[in-house]
Scaffold this motif. Structure first.
Motif, mmCIF file in Angstrom:
data_model
loop_
_atom_site.group_PDB
_atom_site.id
_atom_site.type_symbol
_atom_site.label_atom_id
_atom_site.label_comp_id
_atom_site.label_asym_id
_atom_site.label_seq_id
_atom_site.Cartn_x
_atom_site.Cartn_y
_atom_site.Cartn_z
ATOM 1 N N LEU A 272 13.511 -8.892 -7.526
ATOM 2 C CA LEU A 272 12.576 -7.808 -7.228
ATOM 3 C C LEU A 272 11.530 -7.662 -8.329
ATOM 4 O O LEU A 272 11.800 -7.935 -9.511
ATOM 5 N N LEU A 273 10.342 -7.203 -7.923
ATOM 6 C CA LEU A 273 9.273 -6.982 -8.905
ATOM 7 C C LEU A 273 9.638 -5.870 -9.872
ATOM 8 O O LEU A 273 9.246 -5.891 -11.041
ATOM 9 N N SER B 165 0.814 -1.227 0.000
ATOM 10 C CA SER B 165 0.000 0.000 0.000
ATOM 11 C C SER B 165 0.840 1.265 0.000
ATOM 12 O O SER B 165 0.375 2.326 -0.427
ATOM 13 N N HIS B 166 2.078 1.204 0.500
ATOM 14 C CA HIS B 166 2.942 2.377 0.578
ATOM 15 C C HIS B 166 4.335 1.991 0.071
ATOM 16 O O HIS B 166 4.855 0.921 0.421
ATOM 17 N N VAL B 167 4.958 2.865 -0.731
ATOM 18 C CA VAL B 167 6.312 2.606 -1.214
ATOM 19 C C VAL B 167 7.121 3.890 -1.191
ATOM 20 O O VAL B 167 6.567 5.002 -1.230
ATOM 21 N N LYS C 261 5.547 3.447 -7.186
ATOM 22 C CA LYS C 261 4.129 3.231 -6.877
ATOM 23 C C LYS C 261 3.424 2.479 -7.997
ATOM 24 O O LYS C 261 2.663 1.541 -7.752
ATOM 25 N N ARG C 262 3.677 2.883 -9.223
ATOM 26 C CA ARG C 262 2.971 2.278 -10.348
ATOM 27 C C ARG C 262 3.278 0.787 -10.466
ATOM 28 O O ARG C 262 2.431 -0.003 -10.869
ATOM 29 N N ILE C 263 4.482 0.395 -10.072
ATOM 30 C CA ILE C 263 4.891 -1.003 -10.222
ATOM 31 C C ILE C 263 4.458 -1.849 -9.033
ATOM 32 O O ILE C 263 3.995 -2.986 -9.201
ATOM 33 N N LEU C 264 4.554 -1.278 -7.818
ATOM 34 C CA LEU C 264 4.415 -2.104 -6.619
ATOM 35 C C LEU C 264 3.072 -1.979 -5.914
ATOM 36 O O LEU C 264 2.554 -2.977 -5.388
ATOM 37 N N VAL C 265 2.533 -0.771 -5.840
ATOM 38 C CA VAL C 265 1.311 -0.578 -5.050
ATOM 39 C C VAL C 265 0.178 -1.419 -5.633
ATOM 40 O O VAL C 265 -0.048 -1.441 -6.844
#
Length: 442
Positions: free
Chosen positions: A164-165, A121-123, A129-133
């Motif tokens: 890593l993603l 939810s937070h990066v 943000k676009r990749i992980l959230v």
């Protein structure tokens, strides 16, 4: 023919000396090789033990720096965990502001990611943000196990290297977050650490003894160690190992000398000293060989003289005996003695001279003593033969030494006829003298 046996014995003695010399040389060389090899191995073992000690000291120094740097970065992320637990409804901006302050304190942190209820939810940085959230960890099976471990533990859980993603690999330290307002789990904070910068910084301060290292983590699923950082090729070179104490998991650091372990190699000084000692030793053996040759020649001459004496003694026409100078035991008798007395050799050499000589023991002992002390060497005795006859004999006895034994060498002549003739001549002379005296009286 008489010289054949001594010559053969002389050759045997010489051959024995040569064989003994060769045997001693072979044994000496074998002992030399074993001794030098033992010294070489001892020196190698000493050098290897010192290498192991130096490598271990270097690994302990590296381990201390690794543990320190990992702990420092985990402690930084612990501050963010506390901040979230106190502010469970924080916004992305609040998260980014606090995370940016922490990241500024460490060059090894790549990013932070907070997952509430298993969903990121937070990066930070916000560019991720676009990749992980919105990513659900249940959809990322390669990371799910470590996330679950973090949920179940109150201590940080470190895993890696992790794909890593957003791309690349890194070390991830995860900590569970508890909502301080409700006391319930909030989620998990993931701190992504740059493996290369973290460990290269730990090894940047080179030790006095340079080593090649590899850091390994024991996989919980597979139960074996896998390389995390360093040179995996050293695993085939019997590396030294130390355990690394990180917040979670089983880690170890392995290392070898920079140029590899030293191999067993010859030391010129050891071989030089050994060859000098061997040279002196072989020189001594050669001197013994020459002495042995001289001894063999002496033995040959002694055997030759002994054989010649034995041949003369045995075959001589004169009656000869060897007697014990004290007891009068007959130790040897030649063929002529056997024919003269009528006894065979075994019987004769089992007798004492007193069994042949008719003199009383006291007189005979006195005669033996005189012969032994060279006071007198010619005697007239009456000897008894096997057939019972008695013979007047003239005995010439001389003392000789054989080894430590004192013997009498006796040559015996039968003078019975001569004494009878002398007796008759003396009788005739006496009769003639008496007849002359009577004629004058008339």
């Amino acid at each position: 023919m008489q010289q054949a046996v001594p010559s053969a014995l002389d050759k045997v003695a010489r051959r024995s000396v040569r064989v003994g010399f060769i045997y001693n040389v072979v044994i000496s060389v074998m002992v030399f090789m074993f001794a030098v090899a033992s010294v070489e191995f001892w020196l190698y073992q000493q050098a290897h033990d010192q290498e192991v000690k130096d490598v271990r000291n270097a690994l302990l120094a590296y381990r201390s720096r690794i543990e320190l740097k990992v702990t420092q970065n985990v402690d930084l992320s612990h501050g963010l965990t506390t901040y979230i637990s106190l502010n469970p409804d924080l916004t992305q901006d609040q998260f980014s502001r606090f995370a940016s302050q922490l990241k500024a304190k460490s060059a090894h942190i790549l990013n932070f990611a907070a997952a509430r209820n298993w969903v990121i939810s937070h990066v930070y940085p916000a560019s991720l943000k676009r990749i992980l959230v919105g990513t659900r960890y249940h959809d990322v099976p390669e990371q799910l196990a470590s996330v679950r471990a973090a949920y179940a533990s109150s201590e940080p859980v470190i895993s890696g290297p992790v794909d890593l993603l957003q791309g690349g690999t890194a070390l991830i330290a995860r900590q569970s977050i508890i909502n301080q307002n409700t006391g319930l789990p909030w989620g998990v904070l993931s701190t992504v650490l740059d493996i290369d910068s973290l460990f290269s910084a730990s090894f940047a301060e080179g030790e006095a003894y340079p080593v090649r290292v590899v850091l390994q983590e024991k996989s919980t699923a597979e139960g074996r160690f896998t390389p995390i950082y360093g040179d995996p090729s050293i695993l085939a070179q019997s590396p030294e190992s130390v355990a690394v104490s990180l917040p979670s998991g089983h880690w170890r650091l392995l290392g070898i000398p920079q140029d590899g372990w030293k191999s067993l190699h010859p030391h010129p000084m050891v071989w030089g000293v050994g060859l000098i000692i061997l040279g002196f030793w072989l020189g001594g053996l050669y001197a013994r060989l020459n002495a042995g040759r001289s001894f063999a020649q002496s033995i040959g001459r002694m055997v030759d003289d002994s054989y010649r004496f034995r041949s003369i003694f045995k075959r001589h026409d004169a009656v000869m005996m060897l007697l014990d100078a004290k007891s009068g035991e007959i130790l040897d008798a030649n063929d002529s003695a056997q024919r003269f007395y009528g006894y065979d050799h075994a019987t004769l050499t089992a007798m004492r001279i007193s069994e042949i000589n008719t003199q009383v023991d006291s007189t005979l002992k006195q005669s033996l003593s005189q012969a032994r002390q060279r006071e007198k060497n010619c005697f007239i005795f009456e000897h008894r033969l096997k057939n019972g006859e008695s013979r007047q004999v003239e005995v010439h006895s001389s003392p000789i030494t054989v080894g430590n034994a004192r013997l009498l060498f006796s040559v015996i002549h039968d003078v019975s006829e001569r004494l009878e003739v002398e007796r008759k001549l003396m009788l005739n002379a006496k009769i003639f003298e008496q007849s002359s005296n009577r004629a004058k009286g008339c």
